[in-house]
Design a protein around this motif. Structure first.
Motif, PDB file in Angstrom:
ATOM      1  N   VAL A  16       0.365  -1.072   0.200  1.00 49.21           N
ATOM      2  CA  VAL A  16      -0.241   0.131   0.134  1.00 49.21           C
ATOM      3  C   VAL A  16       0.743   1.098  -0.089  1.00 49.21           C
ATOM      4  O   VAL A  16       2.050   1.136   0.281  1.00 49.21           O
ATOM      5  CB  VAL A  16      -0.661   0.239   1.144  1.00 49.21           C
ATOM      6  N   THR A  50      -4.125   8.638  -5.643  1.00 52.00           N
ATOM      7  CA  THR A  50      -4.455   7.912  -5.140  1.00 52.00           C
ATOM      8  C   THR A  50      -4.500   6.452  -4.835  1.00 52.00           C
ATOM      9  O   THR A  50      -3.210   6.104  -5.689  1.00 52.00           O
ATOM     10  CB  THR A  50      -6.123   7.360  -5.804  1.00 52.00           C
ATOM     11  N   ASP A  51      -4.917   5.984  -4.218  1.00 53.25           N
ATOM     12  CA  ASP A  51      -4.592   4.383  -3.813  1.00 53.25           C
ATOM     13  C   ASP A  51      -5.417   3.871  -4.763  1.00 53.25           C
ATOM     14  O   ASP A  51      -5.962   4.223  -5.290  1.00 53.25           O
ATOM     15  CB  ASP A  51      -5.282   3.642  -2.246  1.00 53.25           C
ATOM     16  N   ASP A  52      -5.252   2.336  -4.755  1.00 63.80           N
ATOM     17  CA  ASP A  52      -5.456   1.311  -5.558  1.00 63.80           C
ATOM     18  C   ASP A  52      -7.440   1.612  -5.437  1.00 63.80           C
ATOM     19  O   ASP A  52      -7.732   0.705  -6.639  1.00 63.80           O
ATOM     20  CB  ASP A  52      -5.094   0.222  -5.398  1.00 63.80           C
ATOM     21  N   GLY A  53      -8.197   2.049  -4.075  1.00 60.06           N
ATOM     22  CA  GLY A  53      -9.254   1.735  -4.662  1.00 60.06           C
ATOM     23  C   GLY A  53      -9.923   3.103  -5.402  1.00 60.06           C
ATOM     24  O   GLY A  53     -11.041   3.636  -5.275  1.00 60.06           O
ATOM     25  N   GLY A  54      -9.041   3.896  -6.019  1.00 59.41           N
ATOM     26  CA  GLY A  54      -9.415   5.904  -5.799  1.00 59.41           C
ATOM     27  C   GLY A  54      -9.499   6.073  -5.128  1.00 59.41           C
ATOM     28  O   GLY A  54      -9.707   8.170  -5.462  1.00 59.41           O
ATOM     29  N   HIS A  55      -9.302   5.807  -3.869  1.00 63.52           N
ATOM     30  CA  HIS A  55      -9.494   7.361  -3.467  1.00 63.52           C
ATOM     31  C   HIS A  55      -7.775   8.448  -2.968  1.00 63.52           C
ATOM     32  O   HIS A  55      -7.438   7.568  -2.760  1.00 63.52           O
ATOM     33  CB  HIS A  55      -9.667   6.522  -1.761  1.00 63.52           C
ATOM     34  N   ARG A  94      -8.736   8.370 -10.060  1.00 64.01           N
ATOM     35  CA  ARG A  94      -9.938   7.633  -9.951  1.00 64.01           C
ATOM     36  C   ARG A  94      -9.974   6.374 -11.047  1.00 64.01           C
ATOM     37  O   ARG A  94      -9.889   5.075 -10.860  1.00 64.01           O
ATOM     38  CB  ARG A  94     -10.896   7.876  -9.719  1.00 64.01           C
ATOM     39  N   ALA A 111      -7.250   4.171 -11.516  1.00 62.19           N
ATOM     40  CA  ALA A 111      -6.949   2.676  -9.925  1.00 62.19           C
ATOM     41  C   ALA A 111      -7.866   1.617 -10.397  1.00 62.19           C
ATOM     42  O   ALA A 111      -7.476   0.803  -9.872  1.00 62.19           O
ATOM     43  CB  ALA A 111      -6.742   3.557  -9.197  1.00 62.19           C
ATOM     44  N   LEU A 112      -9.143   1.823  -9.982  1.00 60.73           N
ATOM     45  CA  LEU A 112     -10.056   0.834 -10.485  1.00 60.73           C
ATOM     46  C   LEU A 112     -10.210   0.071 -11.900  1.00 60.73           C
ATOM     47  O   LEU A 112     -10.445  -1.034 -12.179  1.00 60.73           O
ATOM     48  CB  LEU A 112     -11.548   2.187 -10.759  1.00 60.73           C
ATOM     49  N   ARG A 138      -7.259  -0.118 -13.470  1.00 59.89           N
ATOM     50  CA  ARG A 138      -6.196  -0.789 -13.413  1.00 59.89           C
ATOM     51  C   ARG A 138      -5.378  -0.734 -14.690  1.00 59.89           C
ATOM     52  O   ARG A 138      -4.541  -1.949 -15.464  1.00 59.89           O
ATOM     53  CB  ARG A 138      -5.960  -1.894 -12.928  1.00 59.89           C
TER      54      ARG A 138
END
Length: 134
Positions: free
Chosen positions: A6, A35-40, A63, A66-67, A69
């Protein structure tokens, strides 16, 4: 149970710094979102001179990358190629300039950039997305 990498504040800062350096080297006023891998959203930087809407667009590009991929350009190309039904997908950043951050073969986040030409946005995003690989 699986484990995954992460992004921490340190990596997010490294990504943002690399993208910012690329933008400033070219004197491009952009907004950069990570963003993180969840698009946050983890981090956002709007450089001087970038329009306020850039913050929204850069975040949505990140986002989407990320979502999905994959680079957000894939979706733009798909839609421009005639697959207009894809417009109903729950993604709002289907424009070039979103790039996934990949570590150890896994997507751990994404970078989105907005403010200049599409390929220039992508150039900056790629500089950030690859910052952890070298």
């Amino acid at each position: 149970m699986l484990t995954k990498s992460v992004l921490t504040v340190a990596e997010t800062t490294q990504i943002l710094d690399a993208a910012r350096a690329e933008a400033e080297k070219n004197q491009w006023a952009v907004t950069i979102a990570v963003t993180d891998d969840g698009g946050h959203l983890l981090s956002l930087l709007r450089l001087d001179g970038c329009a306020p809407v850039g913050a929204y667009i850069a975040t949505e590009k990140a986002r989407t990358a990320a979502l999905g991929r994959r680079e957000s350009k894939v979706y733009e190309d798909m839609i421009n190629g005639g697959r207009t039904a894809f417009l109903s997908a729950p993604l709002q950043g289907t424009l070039e300039g979103g790039v996934p951050v990949i570590v150890g073969g896994q997507v751990v986040g994404a970078v989105g950039v907005s403010g200049v030409k599409a390929d220039q946005d992508a150039q900056i995003a790629k500089a950030g997305a690859t910052a952890l690989n070298g």
